[in-house]
Design a protein around this motif. Sequence first.
Motif, short mmCIF file in Angstrom:
data_model
loop_
_atom_site.label_atom_id
_atom_site.label_comp_id
_atom_site.label_asym_id
_atom_site.label_seq_id
_atom_site.Cartn_x
_atom_site.Cartn_y
_atom_site.Cartn_z
N ALA A 148 9.39 36.95 -22.66
CA ALA A 148 10.47 36.14 -23.22
C ALA A 148 11.71 36.22 -22.33
O ALA A 148 12.36 35.20 -22.06
CB ALA A 148 10.80 36.61 -24.64
N GLY A 149 12.04 37.41 -21.85
CA GLY A 149 13.19 37.57 -20.98
C GLY A 149 13.04 36.81 -19.67
O GLY A 149 13.98 36.19 -19.19
N VAL A 150 11.84 36.85 -19.10
CA VAL A 150 11.58 36.14 -17.85
C VAL A 150 11.70 34.63 -18.07
O VAL A 150 12.31 33.92 -17.25
CB VAL A 150 10.18 36.50 -17.31
CG1 VAL A 150 9.77 35.52 -16.21
CG2 VAL A 150 10.18 37.92 -16.78
N PHE A 151 11.15 34.13 -19.16
CA PHE A 151 11.19 32.68 -19.41
C PHE A 151 12.62 32.20 -19.68
O PHE A 151 13.02 31.13 -19.22
CB PHE A 151 10.28 32.32 -20.57
CG PHE A 151 8.81 32.31 -20.22
CD1 PHE A 151 8.37 31.68 -19.07
CD2 PHE A 151 7.89 32.97 -21.01
CE1 PHE A 151 7.03 31.68 -18.72
CE2 PHE A 151 6.55 32.98 -20.68
CZ PHE A 151 6.11 32.34 -19.52
N VAL A 152 13.40 32.99 -20.42
CA VAL A 152 14.80 32.60 -20.68
C VAL A 152 15.59 32.63 -19.38
O VAL A 152 16.39 31.72 -19.10
CB VAL A 152 15.44 33.51 -21.74
CG1 VAL A 152 16.93 33.20 -21.87
CG2 VAL A 152 14.76 33.34 -23.08
N THR A 153 15.38 33.66 -18.57
CA THR A 153 16.06 33.74 -17.27
C THR A 153 15.66 32.58 -16.38
O THR A 153 16.51 31.99 -15.68
CB THR A 153 15.74 35.08 -16.58
OG1 THR A 153 16.14 36.16 -17.42
CG2 THR A 153 16.44 35.19 -15.24
N ALA A 154 14.37 32.24 -16.39
CA ALA A 154 13.89 31.10 -15.59
C ALA A 154 14.55 29.80 -16.06
O ALA A 154 14.90 28.94 -15.23
CB ALA A 154 12.38 30.99 -15.70
N PHE A 155 14.73 29.67 -17.37
CA PHE A 155 15.41 28.47 -17.89
C PHE A 155 16.84 28.38 -17.37
O PHE A 155 17.30 27.31 -16.96
CB PHE A 155 15.41 28.50 -19.42
CG PHE A 155 16.29 27.45 -20.05
CD1 PHE A 155 15.85 26.14 -20.14
CD2 PHE A 155 17.55 27.79 -20.53
CE1 PHE A 155 16.68 25.16 -20.71
CE2 PHE A 155 18.38 26.82 -21.10
CZ PHE A 155 17.93 25.50 -21.19
N ILE A 156 17.54 29.51 -17.36
CA ILE A 156 18.92 29.53 -16.85
C ILE A 156 18.95 29.11 -15.37
O ILE A 156 19.77 28.29 -14.95
CB ILE A 156 19.54 30.93 -17.02
CG1 ILE A 156 19.67 31.27 -18.52
CG2 ILE A 156 20.90 31.02 -16.34
CD1 ILE A 156 20.07 32.71 -18.79
N LEU A 157 18.04 29.68 -14.58
CA LEU A 157 18.00 29.38 -13.15
C LEU A 157 17.59 27.93 -12.90
O LEU A 157 18.18 27.25 -12.05
CB LEU A 157 17.02 30.33 -12.45
CG LEU A 157 17.44 31.80 -12.40
CD1 LEU A 157 16.35 32.64 -11.76
CD2 LEU A 157 18.74 31.96 -11.63
N MET A 158 16.60 27.45 -13.65
CA MET A 158 16.16 26.06 -13.47
C MET A 158 17.26 25.07 -13.85
O MET A 158 17.41 24.03 -13.21
CB MET A 158 14.90 25.80 -14.31
CG MET A 158 13.67 26.55 -13.82
SD MET A 158 13.17 26.08 -12.13
CE MET A 158 12.67 24.38 -12.40
#
Length: 217
Positions: A148-158
Motif C-alpha cells: 500500500a505504501g509503495v502504491f501510494v508513493t508511486a501515485f504521488i510520483l506519477m
Amino acid sequence: MTYNEGLASLAARAKWTRGFLWAFIAISVLGIPIGLTARFVQQLSISPVVAGIVTLIYLGLSLLVSLALLAMIPAWTYRAWANLHVLGLSGLGYRPGWAAGSYFVPIAGLFVPFLAMRELFNRSTGETEDHARASAPDVTSWWACYLAGVFVTAFILMTAIFNLNGAVFIVTSPMMDFVISIFANLLLIGAAWFLLRTIRDITVAQASSAGISETFA
C-alpha cells in the motif's frame, strides 16, 4: 557453513537490518514536519534556502537508508532460508537465492517475498510442512503496509511526472498533497515495524531449540 555458523551470521545480519529499519522509521517520522515546512515555507516565515538544505539532507539520508535496506533485507532472508536448508528440512518451498532475489523480480516481487517470508516464519517457529502456509499476522501486516505504501508513493510520483507535460494537470491542494504523503509515510513506517518484529521472531526461533528442533523433528 555449519548450522551454528549460519546462526551467528543470521544474528549479525538481523542486527544490521533491524538497525537500518529503526533508522528508516526515525527518518520517516522526521519527514512529516520537514515535509510540512517545505510545503508551507512562506506561511511559516522560514528561509527557503534553509528549508531547501534541510530537505536535501533529509532526502540524502532517506536514500542511503533505503539502499542499505535493499541490500540487508535480501541478505538476511537468504541466510535465514539457507539455515533451514542446512538442517535438511523436508518440503521447503523456496531456495535461498530465489527467496532473496524475488524482491527485485518484476511481477514476482509483488507476492513471492510475502509467500517466502510466511513459510520462513512458520517453519522457523516450529510449524510442520503441512502448516507452512498458515497465516502469520505480522508477515501479512508487513506486506500489506509495504504494498500500500509503495502504491501510494508511486501515485504521488506519477502525479508529479504527469504534471510536467505542461498541458494537462492533476490539481490538488497543498494540504491534500501533504495528507497523501503522510499516509504513504505511515504505511511504510508500519511495514518497517512489522518487519522488525518478523525478523526478530524468526532469528530468535532459529536459535531456539524450542522452535527449530521441533520443525526438524
